[in-house]
Design a protein around this motif. Structure first.
Motif, short mmCIF file in Angstrom:
data_model
loop_
_atom_site.label_atom_id
_atom_site.label_comp_id
_atom_site.label_asym_id
_atom_site.label_seq_id
_atom_site.Cartn_x
_atom_site.Cartn_y
_atom_site.Cartn_z
N LEU A 199 40.45 39.28 31.99
CA LEU A 199 40.85 39.52 33.38
C LEU A 199 39.64 39.85 34.24
CD1 LEU A 199 44.08 41.69 32.94
CD2 LEU A 199 43.95 39.31 33.70
N LEU A 200 38.56 40.34 33.63
CA LEU A 200 37.36 40.66 34.39
C LEU A 200 36.77 39.43 35.08
CD1 LEU A 200 37.51 43.28 32.61
CD2 LEU A 200 35.02 43.28 32.65
N ASP A 201 37.07 38.24 34.54
CA ASP A 201 36.48 37.02 35.07
C ASP A 201 37.30 36.40 36.20
OD1 ASP A 201 34.46 37.32 33.24
OD2 ASP A 201 35.39 36.01 31.75
N LEU A 202 38.38 37.04 36.57
CA LEU A 202 39.17 36.53 37.70
C LEU A 202 38.37 36.64 39.00
CD1 LEU A 202 42.67 38.14 37.04
CD2 LEU A 202 42.09 35.72 36.87
N PRO A 203 38.63 35.76 39.96
CA PRO A 203 38.00 35.93 41.28
C PRO A 203 38.30 37.31 41.83
CG PRO A 203 39.10 33.80 41.13
CD PRO A 203 39.49 34.56 39.90
#
Length: 221
Positions: A199-203
């Motif tokens: 989830l850290l890589d979401l915009p």
């Protein structure tokens, strides 16, 4: 070097190099006893004998077995932080991938040493309320380690990404407890932990929306 550098109001902090070495030796031996024989094998009298300290000295540093177990958790996270600080990097091209790599490796350690994982879990759930400060110190270390690993060689995390790290750590802790209790398979836990970390890589806008929705949901309960 194990330092108990987070002053939690419970541990008598070692001051001299000799005291720090002594405490490090005690905790390392306790870890070995727990890993090989389970919590029943971790007896204070036997630990004092193996560490070559008096029972009174052992109890001065660790008045209870639960406090010793929390110190063991601190020891493990401080050791991991030292390795990361010395240049060890987790695999992954993005913060989420690096965090997933770290937590999955940590879960692998728990699977190899279930007695240690079970003991630390027990203390976290059923431990003495007086250990709250020590437990919080251990949790701060875990967050610090996770954040450092997620950053890796990349830029600083956005505020939105950093806000999601505790969510991944909760998924890890909940999953490890479920695996220990036999209610969730290791593969399911691995998948859930990886999902939460990525989830850290979401915009940024999507990450902020998740954080905002979570806050609203928490406030409505």
């Amino acid at each position: 070097m194990f330092s108990l550098r987070h002053n939690d109001g419970v541990h008598p902090l070692p001051v001299t190099p000799a005291q720090r070495d002594r405490v490090s030796r005690i905790v390392a031996i306790a870890n070995d006893m727990l890993s090989t024989g389970g919590e029943a094998a971790l007896q204070m009298k036997a630990l004092a004998a193996r560490a070559d300290v008096s029972l009174a000295t052992l109890y001065r540093y660790f008045p209870s077995k639960d406090l010793l177990l929390v110190a063991l958790g601190v020891y493990r996270y401080e050791s991991a932080l030292a390795r990361i600080g010395a240049g060890m990097r987790t695999q992954g091209a993005t913060p989420g991938e690096r965090l997933a790599s770290l937590l999955l490796r940590e879960f692998g350690v728990a699977r190899r040493e279930p007695a240690v994982a079970a003991a630390l879990t027990r203390v976290g759930i059923h431990g003495d309320p007086e250990l709250r400060g020590a437990m919080q110190a251990m949790q701060r270390l875990h967050l610090e380690m996770a954040t450092l690993a997620a950053v890796g060689d990349g830029p600083a995390l956005t505020a939105e990404a950093a806000a999601l790290i505790p969510l991944a750590l909760s998924a890890f802790s909940d999953g490890a407890r479920a695996w220990l209790s036999g209610t969730r398979s290791a593969e399911t836990v691995r998948l859930e932990v990886a999902r939460a970390a990525l989830l850290l890589d979401l915009p940024a806008a999507e990450a902020a929306a998740i954080d905002s929705a979570a806050r609203r949901a928490a406030g409505s309960v």
